[in-house]
Motif scaffolding. Structure first.
Motif, short mmCIF file in Angstrom:
data_model
loop_
_atom_site.label_atom_id
_atom_site.label_comp_id
_atom_site.label_asym_id
_atom_site.label_seq_id
_atom_site.Cartn_x
_atom_site.Cartn_y
_atom_site.Cartn_z
N ARG A 184 -20.06 -2.87 -8.02
CA ARG A 184 -21.37 -2.86 -7.34
C ARG A 184 -22.49 -3.26 -8.32
O ARG A 184 -23.29 -4.15 -8.04
CB ARG A 184 -21.67 -1.49 -6.76
CG ARG A 184 -23.01 -1.45 -6.05
CD ARG A 184 -23.41 -0.07 -5.58
NE ARG A 184 -22.31 0.62 -4.92
CZ ARG A 184 -22.28 1.93 -4.74
NH1 ARG A 184 -23.27 2.68 -5.20
NH2 ARG A 184 -21.28 2.50 -4.13
N TYR A 185 -22.55 -2.60 -9.47
CA TYR A 185 -23.63 -2.87 -10.40
C TYR A 185 -23.46 -4.20 -11.13
O TYR A 185 -24.44 -4.80 -11.55
CB TYR A 185 -23.79 -1.71 -11.39
CG TYR A 185 -24.47 -0.53 -10.75
CD1 TYR A 185 -25.82 -0.58 -10.44
CD2 TYR A 185 -23.76 0.61 -10.42
CE1 TYR A 185 -26.45 0.48 -9.83
CE2 TYR A 185 -24.39 1.68 -9.82
CZ TYR A 185 -25.73 1.62 -9.52
OH TYR A 185 -26.36 2.66 -8.92
N SER A 186 -22.25 -4.69 -11.27
CA SER A 186 -22.06 -6.02 -11.85
C SER A 186 -22.64 -7.08 -10.94
O SER A 186 -23.28 -8.03 -11.39
CB SER A 186 -20.58 -6.29 -12.10
OG SER A 186 -20.07 -5.44 -13.09
N ALA A 187 -22.41 -6.93 -9.64
CA ALA A 187 -22.97 -7.89 -8.68
C ALA A 187 -24.50 -7.84 -8.69
O ALA A 187 -25.16 -8.88 -8.66
CB ALA A 187 -22.44 -7.59 -7.28
N VAL A 188 -25.05 -6.64 -8.76
CA VAL A 188 -26.52 -6.50 -8.81
C VAL A 188 -27.07 -7.12 -10.09
O VAL A 188 -28.08 -7.84 -10.07
CB VAL A 188 -26.92 -5.01 -8.71
CG1 VAL A 188 -28.39 -4.82 -9.00
CG2 VAL A 188 -26.56 -4.46 -7.34
N ALA A 189 -26.39 -6.88 -11.22
CA ALA A 189 -26.85 -7.43 -12.50
C ALA A 189 -26.78 -8.95 -12.50
O ALA A 189 -27.71 -9.61 -12.97
CB ALA A 189 -26.03 -6.85 -13.65
N LEU A 190 -25.70 -9.51 -11.98
CA LEU A 190 -25.58 -10.97 -11.93
C LEU A 190 -26.66 -11.59 -11.05
O LEU A 190 -27.25 -12.62 -11.40
CB LEU A 190 -24.19 -11.37 -11.44
CG LEU A 190 -23.06 -11.18 -12.45
CD1 LEU A 190 -21.72 -11.47 -11.79
CD2 LEU A 190 -23.26 -12.07 -13.65
N ALA A 191 -26.92 -10.97 -9.91
CA ALA A 191 -27.97 -11.49 -9.03
C ALA A 191 -29.34 -11.41 -9.70
O ALA A 191 -30.14 -12.34 -9.61
CB ALA A 191 -27.97 -10.71 -7.72
N ALA A 192 -29.60 -10.32 -10.41
CA ALA A 192 -30.88 -10.17 -11.10
C ALA A 192 -31.02 -11.17 -12.23
O ALA A 192 -32.10 -11.74 -12.45
CB ALA A 192 -31.03 -8.74 -11.62
N LYS B 50 -29.55 -14.14 -12.43
CA LYS B 50 -29.76 -15.47 -11.84
C LYS B 50 -31.18 -15.61 -11.33
O LYS B 50 -31.81 -16.66 -11.49
CB LYS B 50 -28.76 -15.70 -10.71
CG LYS B 50 -27.36 -15.97 -11.20
CD LYS B 50 -26.40 -16.17 -10.06
CE LYS B 50 -24.99 -16.37 -10.56
NZ LYS B 50 -24.01 -16.48 -9.47
N ALA B 51 -31.71 -14.56 -10.70
CA ALA B 51 -33.08 -14.62 -10.19
C ALA B 51 -34.07 -14.77 -11.33
O ALA B 51 -35.03 -15.56 -11.24
CB ALA B 51 -33.39 -13.37 -9.38
N GLU B 52 -33.86 -14.05 -12.43
CA GLU B 52 -34.76 -14.16 -13.57
C GLU B 52 -34.67 -15.53 -14.23
O GLU B 52 -35.67 -16.09 -14.65
CB GLU B 52 -34.43 -13.07 -14.59
CG GLU B 52 -35.44 -12.98 -15.71
CD GLU B 52 -35.19 -11.80 -16.61
OE1 GLU B 52 -34.89 -12.01 -17.79
OE2 GLU B 52 -35.30 -10.66 -16.11
N ASP B 53 -33.46 -16.09 -14.29
CA ASP B 53 -33.30 -17.42 -14.87
C ASP B 53 -34.00 -18.48 -14.02
O ASP B 53 -34.57 -19.43 -14.54
CB ASP B 53 -31.82 -17.77 -15.02
CG ASP B 53 -31.17 -17.02 -16.17
OD1 ASP B 53 -31.91 -16.44 -17.00
OD2 ASP B 53 -29.92 -17.00 -16.23
N GLU B 54 -33.95 -18.33 -12.69
CA GLU B 54 -34.62 -19.29 -11.82
C GLU B 54 -36.14 -19.21 -11.97
O GLU B 54 -36.83 -20.22 -11.91
CB GLU B 54 -34.22 -19.05 -10.36
CG GLU B 54 -32.80 -19.46 -10.06
CD GLU B 54 -32.37 -19.10 -8.65
OE1 GLU B 54 -33.20 -18.55 -7.89
OE2 GLU B 54 -31.21 -19.36 -8.31
N ILE B 55 -36.65 -18.00 -12.20
CA ILE B 55 -38.09 -17.83 -12.39
C ILE B 55 -38.51 -18.43 -13.72
O ILE B 55 -39.53 -19.10 -13.81
CB ILE B 55 -38.47 -16.33 -12.33
CG1 ILE B 55 -38.30 -15.82 -10.90
CG2 ILE B 55 -39.89 -16.11 -12.82
CD1 ILE B 55 -38.44 -14.32 -10.77
N ASN B 56 -37.71 -18.20 -14.76
CA ASN B 56 -38.06 -18.68 -16.09
C ASN B 56 -37.87 -20.18 -16.24
O ASN B 56 -38.49 -20.80 -17.10
CB ASN B 56 -37.25 -17.96 -17.16
CG ASN B 56 -37.64 -16.50 -17.26
OD1 ASN B 56 -38.72 -16.12 -16.86
ND2 ASN B 56 -36.75 -15.69 -17.79
N GLU B 57 -37.00 -20.79 -15.46
CA GLU B 57 -36.75 -22.23 -15.53
C GLU B 57 -37.15 -22.87 -14.21
O GLU B 57 -36.34 -22.98 -13.30
CB GLU B 57 -35.27 -22.49 -15.81
CG GLU B 57 -34.81 -21.99 -17.15
CD GLU B 57 -33.34 -22.26 -17.39
OE1 GLU B 57 -32.78 -23.12 -16.68
OE2 GLU B 57 -32.77 -21.62 -18.26
#
Length: 147
Positions: free
Chosen positions: A83-91, A93-100
């Protein structure tokens, strides 16, 4: 008795000399006109962050610790980790999209040359067979390729 007092005095002086930079680091640097080493260090606690990525990674760390200390069973560990691995991966990816903002990398020069060559493909005016870019005649019907 005088030797004992002299030994204690030397030991205390050595201890003070060793501990002085640890007790007053900023003052020692300021006295010499140098910036303090502590000025460059960010003292924010990552556990106090509101970032979803940090919270998910801290939860994963806590799950690992609880399993290592025997507080979690293997089944609970597997469920929580998934559960938390999926949440961490999504977070992440979301942060990488914001930064790039432009996530598409620049086109490789070799790929650009291949695309230009593909765009220059020739076809036989008589039979429609695709010809190599350097062909002068059609390999199927022998007609001269158009320029």
């Amino acid at each position: 008795m005088a030797e004992l007092l002299a030994g204690i005095f030397v030991a205390l002086a050595a201890l003070a000399l060793v501990l002085e930079p640890l007790l007053r680091p900023a003052r020692a640097y300021a006295a010499h006109g140098q910036p303090s080493v502590l000025d460059d260090i960010d003292f924010t606690d990552p556990q106090e962050s509101d970032s979803p990525k940090v919270r998910a990674l801290m939860a994963l760390k806590e799950i690992e610790f609880d399993r290592a200390t025997g507080k979690l069973s293997d089944d609970d560990y597997a469920t929580l980790k998934a559960r938390y691995s999926a949440v961490a991966l999504a977070a992440i990816k979301a942060e990488d999209e914001i930064n790039e903002p432009d996530a598409r990398p620049e086109q490789d020069p070799a790929e650009a040359a291949i695309e230009r060559a593909r765009g220059q493909a020739k076809y036989c005016p008589e039979c429609g067979t695709k010809l190599p870019a350097v062909a002068r005649f059609c390999g199927e019907c022998g007609t001269k390729a158009g320029q």
